[in-house]
Design an enzyme around this catalytic site. Structure first.
Site, PDB file in Angstrom:
ATOM      1  N   HIS A  85       0.836  -1.207   0.000  1.00 29.28           N
ATOM      2  CA  HIS A  85       0.000   0.000   0.000  1.00 29.28           C
ATOM      3  C   HIS A  85       0.865   1.250   0.000  1.00 29.28           C
ATOM      4  O   HIS A  85       2.100   1.162  -0.024  1.00 29.28           O
ATOM      5  CB  HIS A  85      -1.025  -0.019   1.130  1.00 29.28           C
ATOM      6  CG  HIS A  85      -0.433  -0.036   2.508  1.00 29.28           C
ATOM      7  ND1 HIS A  85       0.173   1.052   3.065  1.00 29.28           N
ATOM      8  CD2 HIS A  85      -0.358  -1.022   3.434  1.00 29.28           C
ATOM      9  CE1 HIS A  85       0.588   0.761   4.286  1.00 29.28           C
ATOM     10  NE2 HIS A  85       0.288  -0.500   4.532  1.00 29.28           N
ATOM     11  N   HIS A 115       4.005   1.792   2.175  1.00 33.21           N
ATOM     12  CA  HIS A 115       5.270   1.185   1.720  1.00 33.21           C
ATOM     13  C   HIS A 115       5.919   2.051   0.649  1.00 33.21           C
ATOM     14  O   HIS A 115       7.123   2.303   0.666  1.00 33.21           O
ATOM     15  CB  HIS A 115       5.021  -0.221   1.164  1.00 33.21           C
ATOM     16  CG  HIS A 115       4.327  -1.118   2.129  1.00 33.21           C
ATOM     17  ND1 HIS A 115       3.116  -1.717   1.853  1.00 33.21           N
ATOM     18  CD2 HIS A 115       4.655  -1.505   3.388  1.00 33.21           C
ATOM     19  CE1 HIS A 115       2.741  -2.430   2.891  1.00 33.21           C
ATOM     20  NE2 HIS A 115       3.642  -2.321   3.846  1.00 33.21           N
ATOM     21  N   CYS A 160       4.225 -10.107  20.113  1.00 33.01           N
ATOM     22  CA  CYS A 160       3.236  -9.792  19.077  1.00 33.01           C
ATOM     23  C   CYS A 160       3.653 -10.480  17.788  1.00 33.01           C
ATOM     24  O   CYS A 160       4.714 -10.154  17.235  1.00 33.01           O
ATOM     25  CB  CYS A 160       3.115  -8.286  18.831  1.00 33.01           C
ATOM     26  SG  CYS A 160       2.063  -7.954  17.378  1.00 33.01           S
ATOM     27  N   CYS A 202       4.096  -7.913  14.818  1.00 32.34           N
ATOM     28  CA  CYS A 202       5.337  -7.121  14.871  1.00 32.34           C
ATOM     29  C   CYS A 202       6.549  -8.051  14.889  1.00 32.34           C
ATOM     30  O   CYS A 202       7.661  -7.599  14.668  1.00 32.34           O
ATOM     31  CB  CYS A 202       5.464  -6.320  16.161  1.00 32.34           C
ATOM     32  SG  CYS A 202       4.240  -5.085  16.487  1.00 32.34           S
ATOM     33  N   CYS A 220      -1.230  -5.457  21.641  1.00 33.28           N
ATOM     34  CA  CYS A 220      -0.181  -4.757  20.895  1.00 33.28           C
ATOM     35  C   CYS A 220      -0.707  -3.367  20.546  1.00 33.28           C
ATOM     36  O   CYS A 220      -1.731  -3.243  19.881  1.00 33.28           O
ATOM     37  CB  CYS A 220       0.166  -5.518  19.615  1.00 33.28           C
ATOM     38  SG  CYS A 220       1.203  -4.525  18.515  1.00 33.28           S
ATOM     39  N   HIS A 271      -0.805  -3.042  16.522  1.00 29.94           N
ATOM     40  CA  HIS A 271      -1.757  -3.830  15.740  1.00 29.94           C
ATOM     41  C   HIS A 271      -3.117  -4.015  16.412  1.00 29.94           C
ATOM     42  O   HIS A 271      -4.038  -4.552  15.807  1.00 29.94           O
ATOM     43  CB  HIS A 271      -1.153  -5.202  15.419  1.00 29.94           C
ATOM     44  CG  HIS A 271       0.008  -5.095  14.465  1.00 29.94           C
ATOM     45  ND1 HIS A 271       1.319  -5.108  14.884  1.00 29.94           N
ATOM     46  CD2 HIS A 271       0.041  -4.939  13.128  1.00 29.94           C
ATOM     47  CE1 HIS A 271       2.108  -4.971  13.831  1.00 29.94           C
ATOM     48  NE2 HIS A 271       1.368  -4.861  12.760  1.00 29.94           N
ATOM     49  N   LYS A 283      -3.762   5.187  11.288  1.00 29.37           N
ATOM     50  CA  LYS A 283      -2.650   4.778  10.436  1.00 29.37           C
ATOM     51  C   LYS A 283      -3.199   3.929   9.303  1.00 29.37           C
ATOM     52  O   LYS A 283      -4.047   3.080   9.507  1.00 29.37           O
ATOM     53  CB  LYS A 283      -1.653   3.944  11.248  1.00 29.37           C
ATOM     54  CG  LYS A 283      -0.486   3.469  10.404  1.00 29.37           C
ATOM     55  CD  LYS A 283       0.370   2.453  11.139  1.00 29.37           C
ATOM     56  CE  LYS A 283       1.467   1.946  10.208  1.00 29.37           C
ATOM     57  NZ  LYS A 283       2.082   0.700  10.662  1.00 29.37           N
ATOM     58  N   LYS A 313      -2.404  -2.504   6.435  1.00 33.82           N
ATOM     59  CA  LYS A 313      -3.075  -3.680   5.910  1.00 33.82           C
ATOM     60  C   LYS A 313      -3.993  -4.287   6.947  1.00 33.82           C
ATOM     61  O   LYS A 313      -5.133  -4.621   6.673  1.00 33.82           O
ATOM     62  CB  LYS A 313      -2.031  -4.739   5.525  1.00 33.82           C
ATOM     63  CG  LYS A 313      -1.382  -4.471   4.201  1.00 33.82           C
ATOM     64  CD  LYS A 313      -0.364  -5.550   3.866  1.00 33.82           C
ATOM     65  CE  LYS A 313       0.851  -5.497   4.771  1.00 33.82           C
ATOM     66  NZ  LYS A 313       2.102  -5.886   4.101  1.00 33.82           N
TER      67      LYS A 313
HETATM   68  O1  ME8 Z   1       7.950  -3.688   9.668  1.00 39.77           O
HETATM   69  N1  ME8 Z   1       2.781   5.411   6.813  1.00 39.77           N
HETATM   70  O2  ME8 Z   1       7.495  -4.408   7.523  1.00 39.77           O
HETATM   71  P1  ME8 Z   1       6.127  -3.686   7.203  1.00 39.77           P
HETATM   72  C1  ME8 Z   1       4.097   5.518   6.565  1.00 39.77           C
HETATM   73  N2  ME8 Z   1       9.400  -6.136   7.629  1.00 39.77           N
HETATM   74  N3  ME8 Z   1       4.895   4.462   6.359  1.00 39.77           N
HETATM   75  C2  ME8 Z   1       4.347   3.250   6.395  1.00 39.77           C
HETATM   76  C3  ME8 Z   1       2.968   3.060   6.643  1.00 39.77           C
HETATM   77  C4  ME8 Z   1       2.173   4.219   6.853  1.00 39.77           C
HETATM   78  N4  ME8 Z   1       0.859   4.174   7.062  1.00 39.77           N
HETATM   79  N5  ME8 Z   1       2.701   1.743   6.609  1.00 39.77           N
HETATM   80  C5  ME8 Z   1       3.887   1.126   6.344  1.00 39.77           C
HETATM   81  C6  ME8 Z   1       8.204  -4.358   8.685  1.00 39.77           C
HETATM   82  N6  ME8 Z   1       4.879   2.026   6.211  1.00 39.77           N
HETATM   83  C7  ME8 Z   1       9.483  -5.147   8.627  1.00 39.77           C
HETATM   84  C8  ME8 Z   1      10.631  -4.188   8.375  1.00 39.77           C
HETATM   85  S1  ME8 Z   1      13.215  -3.660   8.005  1.00 39.77           S
HETATM   86  C9  ME8 Z   1      14.655  -4.445   8.262  1.00 39.77           C
HETATM   87  C10 ME8 Z   1      11.969  -4.831   8.327  1.00 39.77           C
HETATM   88  C11 ME8 Z   1       6.282   1.743   5.875  1.00 39.77           C
HETATM   89  O3  ME8 Z   1       5.619  -4.308   5.955  1.00 39.77           O
HETATM   90  C12 ME8 Z   1       7.218   2.315   6.914  1.00 39.77           C
HETATM   91  O4  ME8 Z   1       8.498   2.442   6.344  1.00 39.77           O
HETATM   92  O5  ME8 Z   1       5.259  -3.651   8.384  1.00 39.77           O
HETATM   93  C13 ME8 Z   1       7.247   1.226   7.953  1.00 39.77           C
HETATM   94  O6  ME8 Z   1       8.370   1.338   8.804  1.00 39.77           O
HETATM   95  C14 ME8 Z   1       7.293   0.010   7.075  1.00 39.77           C
HETATM   96  O7  ME8 Z   1       6.478   0.340   5.937  1.00 39.77           O
HETATM   97  C15 ME8 Z   1       6.777  -1.228   7.771  1.00 39.77           C
HETATM   98  O8  ME8 Z   1       6.579  -2.213   6.808  1.00 39.77           O
END
Ligand code: ME8
Length: 497
Positions: free
Chosen positions: A17, A20, A125, A128, A143, A146, A295, A298
């Site tokens: 989304h 990301h 969690c 997370c 959490c 979430h 926020k 997903k």
């Molecule tokens: O945490 N607003 O993956 P994730 C801004 N795999 N940024 C957002 C967002 C939002 N509403 N939603 C997601 C993980 N992001 C781990 C990370 S790194 C070594 C491993 C972005 O799929 C933002 O950068 O939950 C957030 O930190 C990241 O997606 C979390 O993606």
């Protein structure tokens, strides 16, 4: 100078989304800008494909985790391409190259004496993939991120001696405050560290989807160590037959949102130090894109589909909007109405219209040849130092502020058109010299602004730069071209909806 910028690797357990896309667009803006300055840039983005977040989603869908990630990772790759990211590599943590290197890395950490066997008991969690401290637990043992019940876990596994890095980490962030930006996030990290660091699980025994520990293959590596390591392992295999780690490590910037601050600011530098490697130079923690008050995520189901937005407005407009509307580093609400408003007033009118009418006037009054003349001292003063100001802000990853600096001059040029009234000057031969100067100023201004805006608006500025007869992308000052070049009219850069 080498410049290495990364984004988080996204869990490929569902649909990508806009959240990301946001982090990837931010990193891409920095990467593009640094390339324009002639730096040796490497940009990394990708997907996180191990651990519970994936295993549970696969189970729920009745497919294997590998099938799930093979189906979803291409969607993330597609998304980052659609937003015109110029990443140099897209990492997937199921890559053989990553798995081999992360096993080497964890072995180094163990050889250096930072790993031992123990029993973990506490709250966890699964979304997370986080063992929560007392201070990180929401009402009713949930959490806070979430909004789901936490699990009480007890298991035998291998531990990482995080506590050994308490003082080193405190010192790191006290002595070098710029390492975590914005500063209030550094304070958050410091207060977490000062609260006392407990050792953390390095492996999981009750989970099978992950990288096996080389010395105990019944256990898989805790997904966060696996995932964080991507920033380093990628450099080892992104270019076949080449190891880029010397050239690019330590990373210049990790870009991420506040949800994963602890892992990046605490676990990751400690893990690197334990492996005998340098911590990343800096990290920028941005806020959340919100839909209404919530926020966008997903699991909460309130996502804005970036594919649709791009279909309708184009990638440039999406990139622009996200960094214009939301202050980078803070949370901010976005909406379709907001998009349309900014698109209309700033992209179509302020910028697009300025470009079309300026080029049309050079065409009409001077047959498309930019008059050769001295620069208008008024504009010269306004544009003085703009490249340095924008560069200094982007050196600090101040993506929104840099855009504002540029936009001040977009507005300035619009006022310049109104004040100088070229269409009036064109009526009187006696004003020819002044008209020359105005047309020269407008094209010079547009050229400088297009170069500065290029990281934000890569497609429309490419069109405009071509029409301005400007073949190069490197940043150059106002009045560095004195005129004589041929320019062409353009179709509206941002057509009215
Ligand atoms: O945490 N607003 O993956 P994730 C801004 N795999 N940024 C957002 C967002 C939002 N509403 N939603 C997601 C993980 N992001 C781990 C990370 S790194 C070594 C491993 C972005 O799929 C933002 O950068 O939950 C957030 O930190 C990241 O997606 C979390 O993606």
């Amino acid at each position: 100078m080498s410049y290495y910028v990364t984004t988080p690797i996204y869990y490929s357990n569902g649909e990508p989304h806009l959240g990301h896309a946001y982090s990837t667009m931010a990193a891409d803006i920095l990467a593009r800008h640094m390339r324009q300055r002639g730096e040796d840039v490497f940009m990394l983005t990708g997907t996180d494909e191990h651990g519970e977040p994936i295993a549970l989603a696969a189970e729920a869908e009745g497919v294997s985790p590998q099938e799930l990630v093979d189906r979803n990772a291409p969607k993330f790759e597609d998304l980052v391409e659609r937003v015109d990211s110029t990443h140099d590599f897209f990492i997937r943590t199921t890559d053989k190259g990553h798995v081999e290197r992360v096993q080497e890395l964890v072995t180094r950490v163990r050889d250096n004496g930072y790993v031992y066997q123990g029993t973990y008991e506490g709250w966890y969690c699964p979304r997370c993939a986080d063992f929560k401290n007392e201070s990180e637990i929401g009402p009713g043992d949930t959490c806070p991120i979430h909004e789901i019940p936490l699990l009480r876990e007890k298991e035998e596994n291998w531990f990482f001696r995080l506590s050994a890095f308490q003082e080193k980490l405190e010192k790191l962030y006290e002595d070098e405050p710029g390492r975590i930006m914005p500063d209030f996030r550094r304070n958050e990290a410091l207060s977490f560290i000062r609260g006392g660091l407990r050792d953390v699980s390095l492996s999981r025994s009750q989970l099978s989807w992950g990288v096996p520990l080389p010395w105990d293959p019944d256990q898989v590596m805790y997904v966060w160590f696996d995932a964080l390591s991507n920033y380093y392992t990628a450099l080892g295999y992104a270019r076949e037959g080449e190891d880029l780690s010397e050239r690019y490590w330590p990373a210049s910037w990790h870009i991420l949102a506040k949800d994963i601050l602890k892992f990046h600011a605490v676990y990751w530098p400690a893990f690197l130090m334990a492996a005998g490697l340098e911590p990343p130079q800096r990290m920028f923690i941005h806020g959340y894109l919100l839909m209404g008050e919530k926020k966008m995520s997903k699991s909460l189901g309130n996502v804005l589909d970036p594919f649709e937005v791009i279909e309708k407005f184009g990638a440039d407009a999406l990139r622009f909007y996200c960094f214009r509307e939301v202050s980078f580093g803070q949370d901010g609400s976005i909406s379709t109405e907001g998009f349309e408003k900014r698109y209309e007033s700033e992209l179509a009118n302020d910028f697009g219209n300025l470009a079309s009418r300026s080029l049309a006037m050079v065409d009409r009054y001077r047959d498309g040849l930019v008059p050769e003349t001295d620069a208008d001292p008024l504009l010269l003063a306004d544009f003085d130092g703009i490249n340095e100001r924008v560069s200094a802000l982007l050196d600090e990853a101040q993506i929104g502020q840099a855009l504002e600096e540029i936009w001040v001059l977009v507005r300035r040029l619009n006022r310049y058109v109104e004040e100088s009234q070229p269409w009036v000057l064109a009526k009187d031969e006696g004003d020819a010299a002044r008209l020359d100067q105005v047309l020269n100023g407008l094209t010079e201004g547009l050229r400088v602004l297009s170069l500065l805006l290029h990281p934000y608006l890569p497609n429309s500025t490419a069109t405009l730069l071509a029409a301005l007869g400007e073949p190069e992308l490197s940043l150059r000052e106002f009045a560095s071209r004195s005129g004589g070049q041929k320019v062409e009219r353009i179709e509206p850069l941002f057509p009215k909806l």
